[in-house]
Scaffold this active site. Structure first.
Site, PDB file in Angstrom:
ATOM      1  N   ASP A  60      -8.521   2.765 -11.500  1.00 16.62           N
ATOM      2  CA  ASP A  60      -8.323   2.443 -10.083  1.00 16.62           C
ATOM      3  C   ASP A  60      -7.832   3.626  -9.256  1.00 16.62           C
ATOM      4  O   ASP A  60      -7.454   3.452  -8.098  1.00 16.62           O
ATOM      5  CB  ASP A  60      -7.318   1.292  -9.962  1.00 16.62           C
ATOM      6  CG  ASP A  60      -7.838   0.002 -10.573  1.00 16.62           C
ATOM      7  OD1 ASP A  60      -8.751  -0.596  -9.981  1.00 16.62           O
ATOM      8  OD2 ASP A  60      -7.356  -0.381 -11.647  1.00 16.62           O
ATOM      9  N   GLU A  65      -4.419   5.509  -1.833  1.00 14.07           N
ATOM     10  CA  GLU A  65      -3.412   5.082  -0.863  1.00 14.07           C
ATOM     11  C   GLU A  65      -2.224   4.397  -1.519  1.00 14.07           C
ATOM     12  O   GLU A  65      -1.099   4.465  -1.011  1.00 14.07           O
ATOM     13  CB  GLU A  65      -4.052   4.117   0.143  1.00 14.07           C
ATOM     14  CG  GLU A  65      -3.078   3.583   1.177  1.00 14.07           C
ATOM     15  CD  GLU A  65      -3.716   2.602   2.136  1.00 14.07           C
ATOM     16  OE1 GLU A  65      -3.615   2.839   3.352  1.00 14.07           O
ATOM     17  OE2 GLU A  65      -4.305   1.606   1.669  1.00 14.07           O
ATOM     18  N   ASP A  66      -2.442   3.753  -2.668  1.00 15.50           N
ATOM     19  CA  ASP A  66      -1.375   2.959  -3.277  1.00 15.50           C
ATOM     20  C   ASP A  66      -0.273   3.784  -3.913  1.00 15.50           C
ATOM     21  O   ASP A  66       0.813   3.259  -4.177  1.00 15.50           O
ATOM     22  CB  ASP A  66      -1.964   2.013  -4.329  1.00 15.50           C
ATOM     23  CG  ASP A  66      -2.738   0.869  -3.699  1.00 15.50           C
ATOM     24  OD1 ASP A  66      -2.326   0.397  -2.626  1.00 15.50           O
ATOM     25  OD2 ASP A  66      -3.763   0.457  -4.279  1.00 15.50           O
ATOM     26  N   ARG A  85      -1.401   1.018 -13.390  1.00 19.42           N
ATOM     27  CA  ARG A  85      -1.448   2.057 -12.368  1.00 19.42           C
ATOM     28  C   ARG A  85      -0.144   2.835 -12.256  1.00 19.42           C
ATOM     29  O   ARG A  85      -0.056   3.801 -11.486  1.00 19.42           O
ATOM     30  CB  ARG A  85      -1.794   1.438 -11.003  1.00 19.42           C
ATOM     31  CG  ARG A  85      -3.113   0.678 -10.985  1.00 19.42           C
ATOM     32  CD  ARG A  85      -3.632   0.469  -9.590  1.00 19.42           C
ATOM     33  NE  ARG A  85      -3.925   1.752  -8.958  1.00 19.42           N
ATOM     34  CZ  ARG A  85      -4.242   1.888  -7.671  1.00 19.42           C
ATOM     35  NH1 ARG A  85      -4.269   0.826  -6.887  1.00 19.42           N
ATOM     36  NH2 ARG A  85      -4.503   3.082  -7.164  1.00 19.42           N
ATOM     37  N   ARG A 131       2.052  -7.060  -5.704  1.00 21.85           N
ATOM     38  CA  ARG A 131       2.190  -5.652  -6.077  1.00 21.85           C
ATOM     39  C   ARG A 131       3.436  -4.984  -5.490  1.00 21.85           C
ATOM     40  O   ARG A 131       3.826  -3.910  -5.942  1.00 21.85           O
ATOM     41  CB  ARG A 131       0.946  -4.872  -5.610  1.00 21.85           C
ATOM     42  CG  ARG A 131      -0.381  -5.417  -6.124  1.00 21.85           C
ATOM     43  CD  ARG A 131      -0.618  -5.094  -7.585  1.00 21.85           C
ATOM     44  NE  ARG A 131      -1.910  -5.596  -8.034  1.00 21.85           N
ATOM     45  CZ  ARG A 131      -3.066  -4.954  -7.910  1.00 21.85           C
ATOM     46  NH1 ARG A 131      -3.088  -3.764  -7.337  1.00 21.85           N
ATOM     47  NH2 ARG A 131      -4.177  -5.482  -8.350  1.00 21.85           N
ATOM     48  N   HIS A 161      -3.147  -7.231  -0.514  1.00 20.58           N
ATOM     49  CA  HIS A 161      -2.258  -6.279   0.150  1.00 20.58           C
ATOM     50  C   HIS A 161      -2.153  -6.616   1.633  1.00 20.58           C
ATOM     51  O   HIS A 161      -3.071  -7.233   2.202  1.00 20.58           O
ATOM     52  CB  HIS A 161      -2.796  -4.843   0.030  1.00 20.58           C
ATOM     53  CG  HIS A 161      -2.615  -4.216  -1.304  1.00 20.58           C
ATOM     54  ND1 HIS A 161      -3.633  -3.527  -1.939  1.00 20.58           N
ATOM     55  CD2 HIS A 161      -1.544  -4.136  -2.126  1.00 20.58           C
ATOM     56  CE1 HIS A 161      -3.179  -3.068  -3.099  1.00 20.58           C
ATOM     57  NE2 HIS A 161      -1.920  -3.415  -3.227  1.00 20.58           N
ATOM     58  N   CYS A 248      -7.791   2.149   1.489  1.00 19.79           N
ATOM     59  CA  CYS A 248      -7.379   2.418   0.103  1.00 19.79           C
ATOM     60  C   CYS A 248      -7.840   3.775  -0.401  1.00 19.79           C
ATOM     61  O   CYS A 248      -7.244   4.330  -1.337  1.00 19.79           O
ATOM     62  CB  CYS A 248      -7.943   1.344  -0.837  1.00 19.79           C
ATOM     63  SG  CYS A 248      -7.605  -0.356  -0.375  1.00 19.79           S
TER      64      CYS A 248
END
Length: 253
Positions: A60, A65-66, A85, A131, A161, A248
């Protein structure tokens, strides 16, 4: 105004990425083409792009962005909510430090995905999701306050999100869908409504006066253009299969 962006190319292992979309596995080669066009759109709008190489350890990782939150005064390396992640943050540190003198960190038990953080001027809305937890949000708010910025939390009920269903387009204009249309936290914004059948288009990216939107959503595109923005459309089908949207795919600052 944004000047820079960091992106990471999709890795072949992206076909094993986390998803609840039930749209089938992405086509890796098609994803590469779509990602290149997305990066091209960022360049067209004046951004200098740092392109990171694919990392097959992290399916992923294209959703860069995460792993960080970028503000005008500091960057915050996150602690992603999905266990698979968590170690991605180590792959972004060098890039973040090459742009920022002030770099902060979310630590456990805090969990925070950048996709849950929406900047609106000097205020940051933080979605509490599967998350991102309260501990992570509180850490971010405390960090923001050190730089004369502010933050507040928003409860989520329907989306992965926060920015899955909402996008700030500057000038107090907010692109909203679903549960966010009537949320009290957003009552003072000018709302551009995304119809239910085009919900995926709620995740757009404002860049220096223009808006990048996913291709194939004519009602939302028309609504955004009628609000005074030029638009650029980018095919996103392969990333949609992994619950990913336009925001993202980059860190913008």
């Amino acid at each position: 105004m944004f000047k820079n962006a960091i992106v990471r190319k999709p890795c072949p292992n992206m076909v094993e990425g986390i998803t609840e979309a039930n749209l089938g596995k992405p086509d890796y080669h098609k994803a590469l083409l779509q990602h290149a066009r997305y990066t091209g759109a960022l360049r067209k709008l004046g951004l200098k792009i740092q392109v990171l190489e694919p990392d097959n350890r992290f399916p992923d990782s294209v959703f860069i962005e995460d792993v960080a939150v970028c503000t005008p005064y500091c960057a915050v390396i996150t602690c992603p909510g999905a266990p698979s992640r968590r170690d991605e943050v180590s792959t972004i540190r060098d890039s973040i430090y090459s742009f920022y003198e002030n770099v902060e960190q979310i630590t456990e038990p805090g969990k925070l995905d950048g996709g849950d953080v929406m900047m609106a001027g000097t205020h940051f809305y933080i979605g509490l999701s599967g998350r991102t937890n309260k501990a992570g949000a509180n850490q971010l708010i405390k960090i923001l306050q050190q730089y004369n910025l502010s933050g507040s939390t928003v409860s989520l009920g329907e989306v992965l999100h926060l920015k899955t269903g909402i996008s700030y387009l500057e000038k107090n204009n907010l692109l909203v869908s679903g549960e966010f249309i009537e949320k009290e936290e957003f009552r003072d914004f000018n709302k551009i409504i995304v119809p239910p059948e085009e919900a995926y288009a709620a995740n757009c990216v404002w860049i220096n006066g223009s808006v990048i939107i996913p291709a194939g959503y004519p009602v939302t595109q028309k609504n955004i253009e009628e609000a005074g923005y030029q638009t650029i459309t980018v095919e996103m089908t392969e990333f949609e299969k992994l619950d990913g949207g336009l925001s993202c795919l980059s860190l913008r600052f």
